[in-house]
Design a protein around this motif. Structure first.
Motif, PDB file in Angstrom:
ATOM      1  N   LYS A  59       0.834  -1.198   0.000  1.00 27.96           N
ATOM      2  CA  LYS A  59       0.000   0.000   0.000  1.00 27.96           C
ATOM      3  C   LYS A  59       0.876   1.259   0.000  1.00 27.96           C
ATOM      4  CE  LYS A  59      -4.443   0.894   2.155  1.00 27.96           C
ATOM      5  NZ  LYS A  59      -5.259   0.722   3.338  1.00 27.96           N
ATOM      6  N   ARG A  60       1.903   1.245   0.844  1.00 29.77           N
ATOM      7  CA  ARG A  60       2.823   2.382   0.953  1.00 29.77           C
ATOM      8  C   ARG A  60       3.558   2.597  -0.357  1.00 29.77           C
ATOM      9  NH1 ARG A  60       5.843   5.050   5.087  1.00 29.77           N
ATOM     10  NH2 ARG A  60       7.995   5.377   4.464  1.00 29.77           N
ATOM     11  N   LYS A  61       4.015   1.503  -0.964  1.00 34.81           N
ATOM     12  CA  LYS A  61       4.741   1.588  -2.224  1.00 34.81           C
ATOM     13  C   LYS A  61       3.846   2.175  -3.316  1.00 34.81           C
ATOM     14  CE  LYS A  61       7.456  -1.135  -5.446  1.00 34.81           C
ATOM     15  NZ  LYS A  61       7.839  -2.444  -5.890  1.00 34.81           N
ATOM     16  N   ASP A  65       4.419   5.654  -5.315  1.00 34.12           N
ATOM     17  CA  ASP A  65       4.485   5.639  -6.781  1.00 34.12           C
ATOM     18  C   ASP A  65       3.513   6.661  -7.364  1.00 34.12           C
ATOM     19  OD1 ASP A  65       6.404   3.697  -6.717  1.00 34.12           O
ATOM     20  OD2 ASP A  65       5.034   2.034  -7.157  1.00 34.12           O
ATOM     21  N   ARG A  66       2.279   6.683  -6.829  1.00 35.57           N
ATOM     22  CA  ARG A  66       1.297   7.650  -7.313  1.00 35.57           C
ATOM     23  C   ARG A  66       1.747   9.078  -7.014  1.00 35.57           C
ATOM     24  NH1 ARG A  66      -3.852   6.885  -4.616  1.00 35.57           N
ATOM     25  NH2 ARG A  66      -3.035   5.133  -3.486  1.00 35.57           N
ATOM     26  N   LEU A  67       2.359   9.265  -5.830  1.00 39.87           N
ATOM     27  CA  LEU A  67       2.842  10.594  -5.443  1.00 39.87           C
ATOM     28  C   LEU A  67       3.931  11.066  -6.402  1.00 39.87           C
ATOM     29  CD1 LEU A  67       2.184  12.481  -3.054  1.00 39.87           C
ATOM     30  CD2 LEU A  67       4.213  11.587  -1.932  1.00 39.87           C
ATOM     31  N   ASN A  68       4.873  10.189  -6.726  1.00 42.42           N
ATOM     32  CA  ASN A  68       5.943  10.542  -7.669  1.00 42.42           C
ATOM     33  C   ASN A  68       5.377  10.860  -9.041  1.00 42.42           C
ATOM     34  OD1 ASN A  68       8.009  10.308  -5.844  1.00 42.42           O
ATOM     35  ND2 ASN A  68       8.380   8.151  -6.290  1.00 42.42           N
TER      36      ASN A  68
END
Length: 136
Positions: A59-61, A65-68
């Motif tokens: 979930k964190r990954k 990824d979406r944030l980047n």
């Protein structure tokens, strides 16, 4: 062990030396037994913890990824916007340079009413000049 055995005979003992120097063994009255059910429960708890860790990691990954991806999109949009602004500015600057060069060639001087230059300095407009509200 069977159900007929006395569990107090199978507890873990520890050797202790008293103040007098006597060597004795201490033991609990009843010790919790490690039964197959206890082993199974502990295994299940460990598996559940591992599943939670893995899910949390995924979930964190995914979030980062979406944030980047989002930050890259924002940077790209900012860059394209700044390029568009620079292109507009570049067009204006070229127009200003052309108008200035044509004025210089014609012998006209700027600074008249219609030139678009604003007056520098002068008195400030406004009645109170920062003294607060006027009392009557």
């Amino acid at each position: 062990l069977s159900k007929d055995d006395d569990v107090r005979d199978y507890v873990v003992r520890r050797k202790v030396v008293t103040k007098n120097g006597n060597k004795i063994t201490k033991k609990p009255k009843i010790q919790r037994l490690i039964t197959p059910a206890v082993k199974h429960r502990r295994r299940q708890i460990k598996k559940k913890i591992e599943r939670r860790k893995k899910a949390s990691y995924l979930k964190r990954k995914e979030y980062f990824d979406r944030l980047n991806k989002r930050s890259k999109q924002v940077k790209a949009s900012k860059k394209s916007a700044s390029q568009a602004v620079n292109n507009k500015k570049g067009g204006r600057q070229q127009q200003q340079q052309q108008s200035q060069s044509s004025q210089q060639q014609g012998g006209k001087r700027g600074g008249g009413k219609g030139s678009g230059k604003q007056q520098q300095g002068g008195k400030q407009q406004g009645g109170n000049k920062g003294k607060g509200k006027r009392r009557r």
